[in-house]
Design a protein around this motif. Structure first.
Motif, PDB file in Angstrom:
ATOM      1  N   SER A  31     -15.848  -2.954   0.756  1.00  0.00           N
ATOM      2  CA  SER A  31     -15.671  -1.846  -0.187  1.00  0.00           C
ATOM      3  C   SER A  31     -15.183  -0.610   0.546  1.00  0.00           C
ATOM      4  N   SER A  42      -9.597   2.011  -5.388  1.00  0.00           N
ATOM      5  CA  SER A  42      -9.764   0.777  -4.632  1.00  0.00           C
ATOM      6  C   SER A  42      -9.567  -0.421  -5.531  1.00  0.00           C
ATOM      7  N   ARG A  43     -10.092  -0.298  -6.747  1.00  0.00           N
ATOM      8  CA  ARG A  43     -10.045  -1.451  -7.644  1.00  0.00           C
ATOM      9  C   ARG A  43      -8.633  -1.699  -8.166  1.00  0.00           C
ATOM     10  N   PRO A  97     -10.349  -3.500  -0.945  1.00  0.00           N
ATOM     11  CA  PRO A  97     -11.383  -4.513  -0.819  1.00  0.00           C
ATOM     12  C   PRO A  97     -10.760  -5.910  -0.815  1.00  0.00           C
ATOM     13  N   ASP A 149     -14.908   4.104  -7.957  1.00  0.00           N
ATOM     14  CA  ASP A 149     -13.960   3.507  -7.004  1.00  0.00           C
ATOM     15  C   ASP A 149     -12.701   2.972  -7.676  1.00  0.00           C
TER      16      ASP A 149
END
Lengths: 673, 74
Positions: free
Chosen positions: B16, A242-243, B34, A239
């Motif tokens: 998430s 997203s991070r 997120p 991910d």
């Protein structure tokens, strides 16, 4: 030394308003090399200096998701611009600063324009540009792109060369916090100073985001041995996007903290927006508005269409004059029947393109287009596409050329190609004209039944075509679902819309002239005979010779040639029919007279009624309706997709399908009538 | 709960985002990451889910929304 600036920002950030205000008439529209991405360049003078302006494509980020983004990134990295002006929408500051966050780490001088300050103020937001500037280490200018009187700070800043790029040290800290040791591990393998303008910090983010272009760049730079070591680390990261996304927004929050006071409330939806997105009323409203836009397209285009249809009328006197002057009849045929007619067709067609780009540009500009995409998303999903693909289908009801350029809103090439291939099923305005006319000659009010039948077959055709081409063109990874901003409603900028319409029209006219001129020369040569009797021309003889074959599809020599002629321009079919049945002149001449004098339909009706049986008429109508769009649309498709292979494959498919449908209809009709 | 299960009018937070790197890149660029707080504006079958996040109204494909884990913010 001349300087250059680039405008970078998300869609709806006011980039084009600024670009138009700066450059005025000094602009040039082209394509980025090798890509179907519009390139807008222009220039302006400031205190005796000439400054070049590049309007980069409006994208949401600098990831390598689409051609637009790749073009944008390459341009910035190429350092052709001295300063990159990053625009953010102050009324949606947090989100629109994402572009800046994705830019941070690129070491090219930049400044930040906080656009739409007026809207933000009305919303109750108070933004302190100086504080933001201090944290970023670059110039930050509060801005209202619509208001040219307020440009002085921007102009003086941009003309004094900027040297600083956004300070990304806090962003780097965020990455270190989120990814721990991995950050240092990756940076150890990367060249110490990054690659070119890309800092190690920026490269790190792109690598964990699995950005294919950046990965390739790094592999080429550090060699495959080090790269496989790097890959080992990267494959352990899940991910990544997203991070890093969270880190980027944390960075944005840190910048905005203490700089923005927001006393406004959340989203206030208007009653109109509720209806526009409602499950029951959204679609009917969208259909009504789109019909309105189609009518508007025609109204805007009328001046050019009239001019276009007037030109062929002038052919006869010119032809007479030439013949009297002793020119060879063949030459006169080519010149007057061929090229002259071609110019008229092309002008009329591009007139519609002009109208359509204004009318549909208007829907886009005021923000309504996104609502149409929203309500039709489910329908388009059934074809393997998503809501944004609805636009080319609607435009195609007017003209398939407008349809194919409407696919630029889609994300990937395969989505674009599929959308064009499918939108060819949609009959253009001219197709409707011919079907209505010939249909009612043979069947009177019964033509309604025929049109309904055509609709039913179209739906089936769409379904089959989406299966045939969708399987090859749309891999599962290309079948992306919709992610779309529904922008707030805006007032349109008419000047920019008209300008854009004229550019589109010029583009279409240029292409159409080339294609149609070539074709009409060939056609007028082939249909020329000394006596003027069509059956004695080359085309007439060929047609008669292959009639036994074409009759399998229910097409006689004349209707078969009309079917072929319709590929040049749809309304041309009527002209060809008139000339081939009445034995009095060349095919091209008929095309010309049809355009200038479409009143003589009763004569054509009488001839047709005696010459064709009902099943034959039906066969022609269906073959005509389902055939590929005209050659101008074909060349537009080629231009948009840059794929000869797929364009011709799809065209061939349509030709075969139309004959197949004609054959079925003909043989079934023979049983009925 | 995933985003498709969120009720209209609810205020939630993204826990998430799943899916391919391509999908994550695309959804990140419109601001959905997120931790992001959002309002559910419209969530009906056969229509994309409409949410309001970071001052922006965004439409999201229904099946994609199943990859987005959320929690209610009270």
């Amino acid at each position: 030394m001349s300087s250059a600036i680039a405008l970078l920002g998300q869609p709806n950030s006011g980039k084009s308003t600024l670009f138009n205000a700066l450059t005025g008439a000094h602009q040039h529209v082209g394509n980025w090399p090798g890509k179907t991405v519009e390139k807008n360049e222009g220039s302006f003078d400031y205190e005796g200096k000439k400054i070049k302006v590049i309007d980069l494509p409006g994208t949401y980020s600098l990831a390598a998701n689409s051609d637009e983004e790749i073009v944008t990134r390459d341009y910035i990295a190429g350092q052709e611009a001295d300063t990159v002006c990053i625009l953010a929408d102050s009324s949606q500051l947090e989100r629109s600063l994402f572009m800046l966050a994705d830019y941070a780490g690129i070491r090219v001088p930049a400044l930040l324009l906080l656009n739409m300050m007026d809207v933000a103020k009305v919303q109750g937001k108070n933004i302190d540009a100086k504080k933001i500037s201090k944290k970023l280490g670059i110039s930050v200018i509060p801005f209202v792109a619509q208001d040219k009187k307020n440009y002085s700070e921007f102009l003086s800043t941009v003309s004094a060369k900027q040297k600083a790029y956004p300070d990304y040290s806090v962003l780097e800290e965020e990455y270190k916090k989120e990814f721990g040791e991995t950050y240092a591990d990756v940076c150890r393998i990367l060249p110490e100073n990054g690659i070119g303008v890309y800092s190690p910090c920026w490269l790190f983010a792109k690598l964990v985001e699995k950005d294919p272009v950046a990965m390739q760049l790094v592999e080429d730079k550090i060699g495959s041995e080090k790269y496989s070591e790097l890959n080992k680390i990267l494959s352990g990261i899940k991910d990544g996007s997203s991070r890093t996304g969270s880190c980027k927004f944390a960075w944005i929050d840190a910048i905005l903290e203490g700089s923005v006071k927001d006393s406004g409330s959340g989203l206030l939806r208007s009653k109109f927006d509720r209806i526009a997105t409602s499950k029951r009323w959204g679609k009917p409203l969208a259909i009504a508005i789109m019909l309105g836009a189609l009518i508007l397209s025609i109204i805007f285009g009328i001046p050019f269409m009239m001019l276009g249809s007037y030109i062929p009328g002038l052919a006869a006197p010119v032809a007479d004059a030439l013949l009297e002057a002793g020119a060879h009849p063949l030459l006169v045929t080519v010149l007057c029947d061929g090229i002259w007619t071609a110019v008229g067709f092309a002008l009329a067609m591009s007139g519609y393109i002009f109208g359509a780009s204004i009318a549909f540009g208007l829907l886009e500009e005021v923000g309504y287009m996104a609502r149409i995409s929203y309500v039709f998303d489910n329908t388009m999903r059934k074809l393997g596409l998503h809501g944004k693909a609805v636009m080319p289908f609607i435009c195609s009801f007017g003209c398939n050329i407008a349809g194919s350029s409407g696919t630029r809103v889609l994300d990937t090439w395969s989505q674009r190609m599929t959308a064009i291939a499918l939108s060819w099923v949609v009959p253009c305005g001219s197709t409707w004209g011919v079907v209505g006319l010939i249909g009612s000659v043979f069947f009177g009010p019964g033509v309604i039944v025929i049109i309904l039948l055509m609709f039913a077959i179209s739906a089936l055709h769409l379904f089959i075509t989406s299966k045939v081409f969708g399987r090859k063109l749309l891999k599962p990874s290309d079948r992306t679902g919709i992610i779309m901003e529904l922008p707030p409603y805006h007032k349109p900028r008419w000047g920019a819309l008209v300008k854009h319409g004229l550019i589109k029209m010029k583009e279409a006219l240029k292409r159409a002239l080339i294609v149609i001129t070539l074709i009409s020369i060939v056609l007028s040569l082939l249909s020329y005979s000394e006596s003027g009797d069509f059956t004695e021309s080359i085309l007439g003889r060929i047609g008669e010779a292959i009639e036994p074959v074409t009759m399998f599809f229910g097409l006689r020599c004349q209707t078969f040639i009309a079917w072929i002629g319709s590929m040049m321009a749809k309304e041309g079919a009527l002209g060809v029919l008139a000339s081939t049945f009445s034995h009095d002149s060349g095919v091209m001449h008929a095309l010309a007279t049809m355009k200038s004098n479409p009143v003589d339909n009763t004569a054509l009706a009488d001839i047709l009624k005696t010459a064709l049986t009902k099943p034959e008429a039906l066969a022609f109508l269906f073959a005509f309706y389902f055939n590929m769009p005209c050659l101008m649309a074909l060349s537009a498709t080629l231009h948009e997709t840059r794929s000869k292979k797929w364009t011709f494959l799809v065209a061939g498919y349509y030709v075969v399908m139309s004959l197949l449908i004609a054959a079925i209809v003909y043989h079934v009709a023979c049983l009925i009538f | 709960m995933v985003l498709t299960e969120a009720k209209e009018g609810m205020t939630g937070r993204i826990r998430s985002v799943g899916g391919t790197p391509e999908y994550q890149r695309r959804i990140t660029s419109v601001g959905l990451t997120p931790g992001c707080v959002f309002n559910v504006i419209q969530n009906r079958t056969k229509q994309p889910v409409l949410i309001y996040a970071r001052n922006t109204q965004i439409a999201l494909d229904r099946s994609d929304c199943e990859k987005i884990e959320t929690e209610v913010v009270s």
